[in-house]
Motif scaffolding. Sequence first.
Motif, mmCIF file in Angstrom:
data_model
loop_
_atom_site.group_PDB
_atom_site.id
_atom_site.type_symbol
_atom_site.label_atom_id
_atom_site.label_comp_id
_atom_site.label_asym_id
_atom_site.label_seq_id
_atom_site.Cartn_x
_atom_site.Cartn_y
_atom_site.Cartn_z
ATOM 1 N N PRO A 22 0.625 -1.343 0.010
ATOM 2 C CA PRO A 22 -0.052 0.085 -0.096
ATOM 3 C C PRO A 22 0.863 1.354 -0.052
ATOM 4 N N VAL A 23 0.447 2.160 -0.793
ATOM 5 C CA VAL A 23 1.307 3.481 -0.997
ATOM 6 C C VAL A 23 0.409 4.609 -0.409
ATOM 7 N N ILE A 24 -0.955 4.475 -0.634
ATOM 8 C CA ILE A 24 -1.905 5.516 0.091
ATOM 9 C C ILE A 24 -3.053 4.565 0.552
ATOM 10 N N GLY A 41 2.975 17.067 3.502
ATOM 11 C CA GLY A 41 3.756 15.909 4.053
ATOM 12 C C GLY A 41 4.943 15.752 3.844
ATOM 13 N N GLU A 42 5.675 14.896 4.374
ATOM 14 C CA GLU A 42 7.124 14.774 4.101
ATOM 15 C C GLU A 42 7.263 14.148 2.772
ATOM 16 N N SER A 43 8.722 14.210 2.276
ATOM 17 C CA SER A 43 8.880 13.626 0.897
ATOM 18 C C SER A 43 8.718 12.032 0.939
ATOM 19 N N GLY A 44 7.950 11.638 0.015
ATOM 20 C CA GLY A 44 7.559 10.271 -0.278
ATOM 21 C C GLY A 44 6.401 9.825 0.546
ATOM 22 N N ALA A 45 5.679 11.062 1.245
ATOM 23 C CA ALA A 45 4.449 10.639 1.840
ATOM 24 C C ALA A 45 3.407 10.324 0.869
ATOM 25 N N GLY A 46 3.203 10.595 -0.519
ATOM 26 C CA GLY A 46 2.453 10.231 -1.474
ATOM 27 C C GLY A 46 1.711 11.474 -1.875
ATOM 28 N N LYS A 47 2.173 12.569 -1.949
ATOM 29 C CA LYS A 47 1.165 13.613 -2.290
ATOM 30 C C LYS A 47 0.959 13.529 -4.032
ATOM 31 N N SER A 48 2.389 13.538 -4.422
ATOM 32 C CA SER A 48 2.174 13.391 -6.021
ATOM 33 C C SER A 48 1.403 12.164 -6.441
ATOM 34 N N MET A 49 1.488 11.084 -5.886
ATOM 35 C CA MET A 49 0.769 9.917 -6.106
ATOM 36 C C MET A 49 -0.708 10.033 -5.907
ATOM 37 N N VAL A 50 -1.455 11.206 -5.022
ATOM 38 C CA VAL A 50 -2.538 11.339 -5.211
ATOM 39 C C VAL A 50 -2.919 12.104 -6.335
ATOM 40 N N LEU A 58 -0.894 7.068 -12.971
ATOM 41 C CA LEU A 58 -0.001 6.287 -12.051
ATOM 42 C C LEU A 58 1.088 5.555 -12.807
ATOM 43 N N PRO A 59 2.317 5.393 -12.266
ATOM 44 C CA PRO A 59 3.457 4.738 -12.850
ATOM 45 C C PRO A 59 3.156 3.247 -12.953
ATOM 46 N N PRO A 60 3.962 2.628 -13.985
ATOM 47 C CA PRO A 60 3.709 1.258 -14.222
ATOM 48 C C PRO A 60 3.621 0.479 -12.860
ATOM 49 N N GLY A 61 2.893 -0.506 -12.633
ATOM 50 C CA GLY A 61 2.842 -1.326 -11.566
ATOM 51 C C GLY A 61 2.165 -0.826 -10.413
ATOM 52 N N PHE A 62 1.716 0.465 -10.306
ATOM 53 C CA PHE A 62 0.744 1.142 -9.146
ATOM 54 C C PHE A 62 -0.822 1.204 -9.771
ATOM 55 N N ALA A 63 -1.610 0.760 -8.950
ATOM 56 C CA ALA A 63 -3.027 0.782 -9.266
ATOM 57 C C ALA A 63 -3.966 1.330 -8.148
ATOM 58 N N PRO A 96 3.421 18.044 -13.692
ATOM 59 C CA PRO A 96 4.270 17.237 -12.564
ATOM 60 C C PRO A 96 5.501 18.297 -12.228
ATOM 61 N N GLN A 97 5.912 17.772 -10.884
ATOM 62 C CA GLN A 97 6.631 18.608 -10.066
ATOM 63 C C GLN A 97 8.239 18.710 -10.725
ATOM 64 N N SER A 98 8.505 17.818 -11.688
ATOM 65 C CA SER A 98 9.838 17.762 -11.904
ATOM 66 C C SER A 98 9.923 17.866 -13.571
HETATM 67 N N1 LIG Z 1 7.645 6.353 -10.444
HETATM 68 C C1 LIG Z 1 7.652 5.586 -9.521
HETATM 69 N N2 LIG Z 1 8.167 4.247 -9.350
HETATM 70 C C2 LIG Z 1 8.160 3.652 -7.945
HETATM 71 N N3 LIG Z 1 7.711 4.057 -6.992
HETATM 72 C C3 LIG Z 1 7.459 5.482 -6.849
HETATM 73 C C4 LIG Z 1 7.440 6.136 -7.963
HETATM 74 N N4 LIG Z 1 7.059 7.654 -7.692
HETATM 75 C C5 LIG Z 1 6.952 7.461 -6.250
HETATM 76 N N5 LIG Z 1 7.313 6.394 -5.975
HETATM 77 C C6 LIG Z 1 7.213 5.987 -4.398
HETATM 78 O O1 LIG Z 1 5.799 6.313 -4.121
HETATM 79 C C7 LIG Z 1 5.717 7.095 -2.839
HETATM 80 C C8 LIG Z 1 4.992 8.289 -2.881
HETATM 81 O O2 LIG Z 1 5.702 9.132 -3.406
HETATM 82 P P1 LIG Z 1 5.207 10.570 -3.918
HETATM 83 O O3 LIG Z 1 6.181 10.931 -5.060
HETATM 84 O O4 LIG Z 1 3.832 10.742 -4.229
HETATM 85 O O5 LIG Z 1 5.885 11.449 -2.586
HETATM 86 P P2 LIG Z 1 5.598 13.095 -2.578
HETATM 87 O O6 LIG Z 1 4.534 13.107 -1.203
HETATM 88 O O7 LIG Z 1 4.997 13.694 -3.628
HETATM 89 O O8 LIG Z 1 7.210 13.297 -2.257
HETATM 90 P P3 LIG Z 1 7.889 14.637 -2.584
HETATM 91 O O9 LIG Z 1 7.526 15.824 -1.526
HETATM 92 O O10 LIG Z 1 9.555 14.351 -2.610
HETATM 93 O O11 LIG Z 1 7.424 15.309 -3.781
HETATM 94 C C9 LIG Z 1 7.258 7.038 -2.188
HETATM 95 O O12 LIG Z 1 7.620 6.146 -1.689
HETATM 96 C C10 LIG Z 1 7.940 7.064 -3.682
HETATM 97 O O13 LIG Z 1 9.241 6.722 -3.555
#
Ligand SMILES: Nc1ncnc2c1ncn2[C@@H]1O[C@H](COP(=O)(O)OP(=O)(O)OP(=O)(O)O)[C@@H](O)[C@H]1O
Length: 154
Positions: A22-24, A41-50, A58-63, A96-98
């Motif tokens: 689980p990521v979120i 949220g802290e880096s890696g918390a999942g903000k971009s994933m939302v 979503l990136p490949p492998g995520f659903a 996208p942020q980057s």
């Molecule tokens: N393309 C990807 N492939 C595999 N894992 C990923 C990918 N993108 C993000 N992740 C993982 O998913 C989780 C959530 O990442 P996400 O990018 O949503 O974090 P974030 O809160 O946006 O962080 P930041 O503040 O650094 O932007 C992290 O554990 C990250 O390593």
Amino acid sequence: MTDILSVRDLGVSAMIGGALVPVIRGLSFDLPAGRILGLVGESGAGKSMVGRAIAQLLPPGFAISSGGCLFEGADLVRMAPEARRALLGRAIAFIPQSPQTALDPLLTVGQQFDEQLRHAGAASRKERRERALAMLAAVHLSDPEPPHPRPAAF
Ligand SMILES: Nc1ncnc2c1ncn2[C@@H]1O[C@H](COP(=O)(O)OP(=O)(O)OP(=O)(O)O)[C@@H](O)[C@H]1O
Ligand SMILES: [Mg+2]
């Protein structure tokens, strides 16, 4: 005020090494029309994933593993792909942020504009070019016209 976006019990998981991770988990929020919502949220918390889950990018492998996202009452997760494509890039945009990883380094900026504008329904090459140049000018990029003749690729 009506909600333009409602996220309900959203879960996103990744398939990693044969296991579903689980990521979120269980995220819910509402965004009323005309308002701005920030996720903190802290880096890696999942903000971009939302954002990626809402935009169905979503990136490949995520659903999406649970819950859903309603955009103006329509279920983005379960709607027909054509209906979703009609919203994405028009009513819903993901920035996208980057830019260094979001843009394809093998394509020119012009080619990437052209592809997006074609998806957005700009039929003629001339119209796509004019809209791309207008958008570059709108953000005050100097000299948006490509050089003539274009440098040879090597
Ligand atoms: N393309 C990807 N492939 C595999 N894992 C990923 C990918 N993108 C993000 N992740 C993982 O998913 C989780 C959530 O990442 P996400 O990018 O949503 O974090 P974030 O809160 O946006 O962080 P930041 O503040 O650094 O932007 C992290 O554990 C990250 O390593
Ligand atoms: Mg992020």
